[in-house]
Design an enzyme around this catalytic site. Sequence first.
Site, short mmCIF file in Angstrom:
data_model
loop_
_atom_site.label_atom_id
_atom_site.label_comp_id
_atom_site.label_asym_id
_atom_site.label_seq_id
_atom_site.Cartn_x
_atom_site.Cartn_y
_atom_site.Cartn_z
N PRO A 1 -1.88 10.62 15.85
CA PRO A 1 -0.43 10.53 16.03
C PRO A 1 0.29 11.35 14.97
CG PRO A 1 -1.44 8.35 16.04
CD PRO A 1 -2.49 9.31 15.58
N LYS A 2 1.41 11.96 15.37
CA LYS A 2 2.22 12.76 14.45
C LYS A 2 3.40 11.91 13.99
CE LYS A 2 4.20 16.33 12.44
NZ LYS A 2 5.22 15.52 11.73
N PHE A 3 3.33 11.41 12.75
CA PHE A 3 4.41 10.60 12.19
C PHE A 3 5.47 11.52 11.58
CE2 PHE A 3 0.91 7.61 12.30
CZ PHE A 3 1.52 6.44 12.71
N ASP A 4 6.73 11.23 11.88
CA ASP A 4 7.83 12.01 11.32
C ASP A 4 8.35 11.32 10.07
OD1 ASP A 4 7.62 13.96 13.18
OD2 ASP A 4 9.18 13.16 14.50
N GLY B 1 4.69 12.75 18.66
CA GLY B 1 3.73 13.74 19.11
C GLY B 1 2.34 13.50 18.56
#
Length: 301
Positions: free
Chosen positions: A29-32, A176
Amino acid sequence: MTLPRPPLKVALAESVNALPRGAGLAYEPKFDGHRMVIFRLGGEVLLQARSGRIVTAAFPDLAAAALQLPDGTVLDGEVVVWRDGRTDFAAVQKRAAATPGRAPALARALPASYAAFDLLAEAGQDLRPLAYEKRRARLVAVTGSLGPPLQPVPMTLDRAEAEGWYESLPAIGVEGLVIKRLDQTYRGGVRLWRKLRHTRTHDAAVVGFTGAPARPTALVVVLPDDDTPVVSSPMQPGLRGQAAGLLAGRVSGAGGVAVATGLGEVAYRAVEPGVTAEVELGTTRHTVTTVVRLRFPEELD
């Protein structure tokens, strides 16, 4: 290769428009949030932002948690703040901008979490030359038993599961995926990873503006996964009026310098953290940051 020490250049990701296919790929998972490297070396803890700036004093909760790590450990990962079941980028920026005196209170009000996605050193051994697959296994062994606020990011080798994450995780603010090859070494400053986002827009923390307070020309923002201020392109007239109202009363006495595309370094007026803008990143010869809309801040105190 010497043991990783600050200032350390972190590995980067290139944006793609479709989920990559092929054997030997891992999906995360793409952590913001804010990119952070944790150094547990010589009996002390240092926290470094992507820019190389030391931010240990701003995150006393994470510094305390990192004392559980064995000496000689270096982690790469992302700092997020969870509010109402979702990640909140404005809250992360408020934490990152905290003064040493204000940081302990903010740590209690807005506790940070650290999603570790790489292990760069263990027991004083530099692991960057190893394949990601081996680094990942050792990362889980080092951090898996610690629990919040410091834990390994989820990872899957199953493309179908990754597709499920991509569709479901935006509900909690995860926008994302990051895709890595299992045989990849860790190379700082190089875009070998790939990232797939749901949209072309990003939530960015507003840290300042250029122009007059009554009608700002452009916003100065900090993007997810970075802590370097950038100047947006000039805003449309309607957005300038909204920005003036939204930032009224939030202008601080401080100022700064940021890079504006085509102009180089420009001076700006700083504002208190908590305001978020939705921005679009366009690329011609240089990256252009365009403000799409402004988000009214929630009370974070």
